[in-house]
Design an enzyme around this catalytic site. Structure first.
Site, PDB file in Angstrom:
ATOM      1  CG  ASP A 263       5.223  -0.878   2.467  1.00  0.00           C
ATOM      2  OD1 ASP A 263       3.937  -0.998   3.356  1.00  0.00           O
ATOM      3  OD2 ASP A 263       5.816  -2.003   3.016  1.00  0.00           O
ATOM      4  CG  HIS A 264      -0.143   4.097   4.703  1.00  0.00           C
ATOM      5  ND1 HIS A 264      -0.077   3.665   6.423  1.00  0.00           N
ATOM      6  CD2 HIS A 264      -0.810   4.674   4.652  1.00  0.00           C
ATOM      7  CE1 HIS A 264      -0.522   5.153   6.568  1.00  0.00           C
ATOM      8  NE2 HIS A 264      -1.188   5.673   5.317  1.00  0.00           N
ATOM      9  NE  ARG A 265       3.095  -3.827   3.918  1.00  0.00           N
ATOM     10  CZ  ARG A 265       3.491  -4.920   2.720  1.00  0.00           C
ATOM     11  NH1 ARG A 265       2.656  -6.158   2.993  1.00  0.00           N
ATOM     12  NH2 ARG A 265       4.328  -4.593   2.172  1.00  0.00           N
TER      13      ARG A 265
ATOM     14  N   PRO B  37       0.521  -1.475   0.496  1.00  0.00           N
ATOM     15  CG  PRO B  37       0.137  -0.859   2.209  1.00  0.00           C
ATOM     16  CD  PRO B  37       0.606  -2.074   0.942  1.00  0.00           C
TER      17      PRO B  37
END
Length: 450
Positions: free
Chosen positions: A422-424, A250
């Protein structure tokens, strides 16, 4: 003692390698550590070294042979030893990883990177740790991109050093590559050399002649409606790995504009020093990012499924455009290196990347990447993350534009930076603070000299 030479595995995505040439002939004496063959992988041409001494008794895979990873390509043994058993048993299930010291670090493959390599079961041959191709220092590029191609000597007799695209254009245009002088590093013939030879007409590409940069022209319309071009190994890896990044990861993006006036002044002052390494804007951006990553380590992180791996060293991948793809050589420990050392090493990496002479540790293990399209008059863009990295910085052109300074209109030099994250592993506000720090360092560039 019998030593099997196997096709090495340099990345998780690599399934086969092509033997470009053997540097030793059958019957030649070989010492442990000697470079014995040049292999084309999915990312670069790599010289592999012998892990045993003796005589090169048998070349199993000759030049041009496409061989699966782990398969036997040659045998080194004493002159009196019986090698029939080694030839019959072939290769092992796994081949060498990295430098042969256990599992290799995370390896970028084109614009998308592989996950950590599994430990090899056995190995006998890995890429040589020494670069046998000398790189001559060249002036730094005057733009913000670290990709410079210095003119070199014509291609040597024997195998012609040319990019796949240059070979294709030459075949279509009827240009004899033996008469073309390569302007790429190490004399490699690239697209512009072939186009220059075509535009200049017969006899213009004689050996020793300076390469001609063609003027803009529209090529003749092809008779065929379309053409199917086979994927190169590098392009095949890009096609395979990109969906594993843009789909599952994401992405989010943060953009900031940086005043580069002071950075330009400092760069000019540094480059005016006699005997000093020439500094590009990319070198300054690498150093600024490395220092900012120390303050915001969650940008320097990777998603591990059930955990987040936070890296405490800044190993920065620097995207280098090739004729047939993209490679991201890695500059390690950027946070601990002075700016002038970064400048020297970035130039060396870019030159050897274009010449296909990177070593195995230099194409793996990045924790963060930088992609600079400033030299192509690109104001801003968004880059795709190289998994398993958690971020990549996209760098645009430095533009002269009207700006407001202390309430008054003035002319300034501005550059846009866009970070993809990376939104994680991190969030927008955290990434924005990282970008603020990098911006502050570039706008107060004396901090980059500490």
């Amino acid at each position: 003692m019998i030593t099997k030479v196997l096709m090495p595995k340099l990345s998780e995505a690599m399934e086969t390698g092509k033997v470009i040439q053997w540097l030793k002939n059958e019957g030649d004496a070989v010492k442990d550590g000697d470079a014995i063959a040049e292999i084309e992988t999915d990312k670069a041409n790599v010289e592999i070294e012998a892990f045993g001494s003796g005589v090169l008794r048998k070349i199993v895979a000759g030049p041009g042979a496409q061989t699966p990873v782990g398969e036997l390509i040659g045998v080194i043994a004493d002159p009196s030893e019986d090698i029939a058993g080694a030839l019959a048993s072939g290769g092992s299930v796994a081949a060498a990883a990295g430098e042969g010291q256990g599992p290799a670090p995370d390896a970028p493959a084109g614009p998308a990177a592989a996950s950590p390599l599994p430990a090899a079961e056995t190995y006998t041959s890995t890429p040589a740790t020494t670069d046998v191709v000398p790189v001559s220092p060249a002036p730094a590029p005057e733009d913000s991109q670290p990709l410079a191609e210095a003119p070199a000597a014509p291609a040597a007799a024997g195998r012609i050093k040319a990019s796949p695209l240059a070979k294709k254009i030459a075949a279509q245009s009827g240009v004899d590559l033996r008469l073309v002088q390569g302007s790429g590093p190490g004399g490699r013939i690239v697209r512009r050399d072939v186009e220059g030879a075509t535009a200049a007409g017969p006899g213009a590409a004689a050996p020793g002649a300076a390469p001609t940069r063609p003027t803009f022209s529209i090529p003749p319309r092809a008779e065929a409606e379309f053409e199917d071009v086979a994927l190169t190994p590098m392009r095949a890896v890009i096609a395979k790995r990109l969906p594993q990044s843009k789909g599952p990861v994401p992405h989010f993006y943060v953009t900031s504009e940086v005043a580069m006036d002071r950075a330009a002044t400092l760069r000019a002052d540094l480059n005016a020093l006699e005997g000093s390494a020439k500094v590009s804007f990319t070198d300054m951006i690498v150093k600024a990012c490395a220092l900012a990553l120390l303050r915001y380590p969650r940008v320097n992180a990777s998603f591990q499924g059930q955990s987040i791996r936070v890296h405490h060293r800044a190993h920065i991948g620097i995207a280098v455009a090739l004729d047939d793809g993209l490679i991201t050589p890695v500059l390690r420990d950027c946070d601990a290196k002075p700016l002038l050392q970064i400048a020297r090493e970035v130039r060396d990496l870019a030159e050897r990347a274009r010449a296909g002479r990177l070593r195995a540790p230099e194409i793996s293990g990045a924790t963060f990447s930088i992609s600079n399209l400033g030299m192509f008059d690109v104001e801003e863009f968004s880059a795709i993350i190289n998994p398993p990295e958690g971020g990549i910085l996209a760098v645009g052109s430095i533009l002269e534009k009207p700006v407001v300074v202390d309430g008054a209109l003035a002319v300034g030099h501005r550059m846009k930076l866009t970070i993809s994250c990376d939104h994680r592993v991190t969030d927008g506000a955290y990434a924005a603070r990282f970008l603020q720090d990098a911006k502050r360092l570039l706008e107060e560039p004396l901090r980059l000299l500490v």
